[in-house]
Design a protein around this motif. Sequence first.
Motif, PDB file in Angstrom:
ATOM      1  N   THR A  72     -11.566  -4.516   9.887  1.00  0.00           N
ATOM      2  CA  THR A  72     -10.451  -5.459  10.079  1.00  0.00           C
ATOM      3  C   THR A  72      -9.917  -5.960   8.743  1.00  0.00           C
ATOM      4  O   THR A  72      -8.691  -6.060   8.536  1.00  0.00           O
ATOM      5  N   LEU A  73     -10.828  -6.264   7.806  1.00  0.00           N
ATOM      6  CA  LEU A  73     -10.400  -6.709   6.476  1.00  0.00           C
ATOM      7  C   LEU A  73      -9.605  -5.613   5.771  1.00  0.00           C
ATOM      8  O   LEU A  73      -8.561  -5.882   5.162  1.00  0.00           O
ATOM      9  N   GLU A  74     -10.090  -4.382   5.854  1.00  0.00           N
ATOM     10  CA  GLU A  74      -9.383  -3.285   5.192  1.00  0.00           C
ATOM     11  C   GLU A  74      -8.007  -3.056   5.810  1.00  0.00           C
ATOM     12  O   GLU A  74      -7.035  -2.771   5.102  1.00  0.00           O
ATOM     13  N   LEU A  75      -7.912  -3.207   7.121  1.00  0.00           N
ATOM     14  CA  LEU A  75      -6.617  -3.076   7.793  1.00  0.00           C
ATOM     15  C   LEU A  75      -5.639  -4.141   7.294  1.00  0.00           C
ATOM     16  O   LEU A  75      -4.468  -3.851   7.017  1.00  0.00           O
ATOM     17  N   ALA A  76      -6.145  -5.367   7.140  1.00  0.00           N
ATOM     18  CA  ALA A  76      -5.306  -6.459   6.626  1.00  0.00           C
ATOM     19  C   ALA A  76      -4.909  -6.206   5.174  1.00  0.00           C
ATOM     20  O   ALA A  76      -3.767  -6.474   4.764  1.00  0.00           O
ATOM     21  N   ARG A  77      -5.852  -5.657   4.390  1.00  0.00           N
ATOM     22  CA  ARG A  77      -5.573  -5.379   2.976  1.00  0.00           C
ATOM     23  C   ARG A  77      -4.484  -4.308   2.847  1.00  0.00           C
ATOM     24  O   ARG A  77      -3.531  -4.455   2.067  1.00  0.00           O
ATOM     25  N   VAL A  78      -4.625  -3.236   3.624  1.00  0.00           N
ATOM     26  CA  VAL A  78      -3.639  -2.146   3.576  1.00  0.00           C
ATOM     27  C   VAL A  78      -2.275  -2.639   4.079  1.00  0.00           C
ATOM     28  O   VAL A  78      -1.224  -2.228   3.562  1.00  0.00           O
ATOM     29  N   HIS A  79      -2.299  -3.520   5.069  1.00  0.00           N
ATOM     30  CA  HIS A  79      -1.042  -4.098   5.570  1.00  0.00           C
ATOM     31  C   HIS A  79      -0.310  -4.846   4.453  1.00  0.00           C
ATOM     32  O   HIS A  79       0.919  -4.731   4.304  1.00  0.00           O
ATOM     33  N   GLU A  80      -1.045  -5.623   3.649  1.00  0.00           N
ATOM     34  CA  GLU A  80      -0.448  -6.344   2.524  1.00  0.00           C
ATOM     35  C   GLU A  80       0.115  -5.382   1.485  1.00  0.00           C
ATOM     36  O   GLU A  80       1.180  -5.613   0.913  1.00  0.00           O
ATOM     37  N   VAL A  81      -0.633  -4.290   1.245  1.00  0.00           N
ATOM     38  CA  VAL A  81      -0.177  -3.282   0.278  1.00  0.00           C
ATOM     39  C   VAL A  81       1.165  -2.701   0.717  1.00  0.00           C
ATOM     40  O   VAL A  81       2.110  -2.581  -0.082  1.00  0.00           O
ATOM     41  N   ARG A  82       1.257  -2.334   1.997  1.00  0.00           N
ATOM     42  CA  ARG A  82       2.478  -1.692   2.499  1.00  0.00           C
ATOM     43  C   ARG A  82       3.638  -2.682   2.624  1.00  0.00           C
ATOM     44  O   ARG A  82       4.803  -2.319   2.401  1.00  0.00           O
ATOM     45  N   LYS A  83       3.306  -3.905   2.981  1.00  0.00           N
ATOM     46  CA  LYS A  83       4.342  -4.924   3.155  1.00  0.00           C
ATOM     47  C   LYS A  83       5.017  -5.258   1.835  1.00  0.00           C
ATOM     48  O   LYS A  83       6.255  -5.435   1.777  1.00  0.00           O
ATOM     49  N   HIS A  84       4.216  -5.355   0.751  1.00  0.00           N
ATOM     50  CA  HIS A  84       4.752  -5.789  -0.543  1.00  0.00           C
ATOM     51  C   HIS A  84       4.814  -4.649  -1.566  1.00  0.00           C
ATOM     52  O   HIS A  84       5.061  -4.904  -2.753  1.00  0.00           O
ATOM     53  N   HIS A  85       4.512  -3.418  -1.124  1.00  0.00           N
ATOM     54  CA  HIS A  85       4.540  -2.248  -2.007  1.00  0.00           C
ATOM     55  C   HIS A  85       3.630  -2.422  -3.230  1.00  0.00           C
ATOM     56  O   HIS A  85       4.045  -2.241  -4.380  1.00  0.00           O
ATOM     57  N   TYR A  86       2.378  -2.776  -2.938  1.00  0.00           N
ATOM     58  CA  TYR A  86       1.392  -2.967  -4.012  1.00  0.00           C
ATOM     59  C   TYR A  86       0.645  -1.671  -4.349  1.00  0.00           C
ATOM     60  O   TYR A  86      -0.454  -1.710  -4.923  1.00  0.00           O
TER      61      TYR A  86
END
Length: 564
Positions: free
Chosen positions: A425-439
């Motif tokens: 779940t944490l990794e899913l949230a982390r990847v979501h942030e990456v894709r949302k903000h293009h990190y």
Amino acid sequence: MAEESTYTKDGTTDFRNRPAIKEKTGTWKACPYILGNECCERLAYYGINSNLVNYLKFQLNQRNVVAVNNVTNWSGTCYVTPLLGAFLADAYLGRYWTIAAFSIIYVFGMTLLTLSASLHVLEPFCDDKNICHPKGPQTAVSFVGLYLIALGTGGIKPCVSSFGADQFDDSDEAEKKNKSSFFNWFYFSINIGALVAASVLVWIQTNVGWGWGFGIPAVAMAIAVISFFSGTKLYRNQRPGGSPLTRICQVIVASFRKFRIQVSLLYETADGEPVVKGSRKLDHTNQLSFFDKAAVETQLDQIKGSVNPWRLCIVTQVEELKSIIRLLPIWATGIIFSAVYSQMGTLFVLQGNTMDLHMGSSFEIPSASLSLFDTISVIFWVPIYGRVIIPFARKFTGHKNGLNQLRRIGIGLIIYIFAMIVAGTLELARVHEVRKHHYYDLKHIPMSIFWQVSQYFIIGCAEVFTFIGQLEFFYEQAPDAMRSLCSALSLTTAALGNYLSTLLVNIVTDFSTRDGNPGWIPDNLNYGHLHYFFCLLAVFSVLNLGFYVVLARWYTYKKAVVSG
């Protein structure tokens, strides 16, 4: 009677090979030296293991998948070599001398690894961009040191917990009651060493240098050896009982020789003499009755008045084999949870590398140091288990230890499932942030590494139930003369769990990188799907739990005959 009660009744001896005197040897008098040895040895081991994936990735310039696989392969080997140490301990050397000899090998390995990270001729060259370029011989020296440590671990790991438990006489109820507490404090000592390793040593390796980071564990291992030898006069020692593998083979051969014979009266030694010195007789059980044929006496079993052990075995010897066979299915269920546990030193660390490492405005915590929350969890839960959970559970179960060993392990298996769900779940949230903000190309995304604390803490809780329960279960259910071997057998689940993790990583990488895809576990995890891998482990854990529940219901506990 007074003279009889002066000595232990379990066949243990003192350092001069004389019957052990109760008042002068064993119990908690001897345990501080054993616990001190284990604490320092585990500090040395975790001082390497906790941050090894970063050492291989940055100092030896290995890719993520290669570094992860090298760590799990090495960790796996550390848990396979105990089979060698256990065999030598049970058959020839005894636990004391096995620990002593292999500890010296361990110190040599630690010294070589330290030199490989300290001497200019062995240390990899790193350029202005901090990218290291190790030469073949430099990498080779590092791995020779690592695998000498793996060999040294082989003589210590299967023997230390059993050697500590040997300090308590099973025929004395007061001492027997303390044995369960010993396993709790034994695991507590392991985690004190791991706590120092995950906090102080990982910081030194990251911020001071790998020479100091490996040198301090080497000194700790030397202190472990000194601590162990300091208690020599207080130890109780079980005599080596000859090769356990030979006795197992004798039962198998004798059973097949008599496969057409009907089971009738079974053969046992007279006058209460056990088959092995220091080993108690075992009661006959009805399971696996085919092997009872080995204990049926026929006219062909006597050779010139003596018994041929390859044709006729006593009941205790048959029950030794049955005990091992009954352990194997329970043993197999430990492989999956060991694969889950191995992620803490590999993929959890790589996941943490991508997150914000700041603690305050200036201090950065190394990602490998987050494993100290696993250790803190264990240190927190061990006394809670002893002072709260056991009395509470005892009201419902009526069991003296609150939960029997199989129930304790089962609860831990349930908790491991939640650990993988939280990590995924944490990794899913982390990847979501990456894709949302293009990190995608950020080395550290603005998401605190302390979000990982919960997954480490849950694994620590699971360890208190599963690993300690497993330690006690394999010691108690092992035949007296095979306890080191059975301790090593329990450790091989960690080896196979690490190898399973390696296999899964390779399969997943081959499958997910087809058609030019970055895969689940690329070098830049921002492009990956690490959460898929954690979910895969959670599914395996659920299936493993179902299998375990069926086996636990079937299991029959060993019954030893206590001499009067």
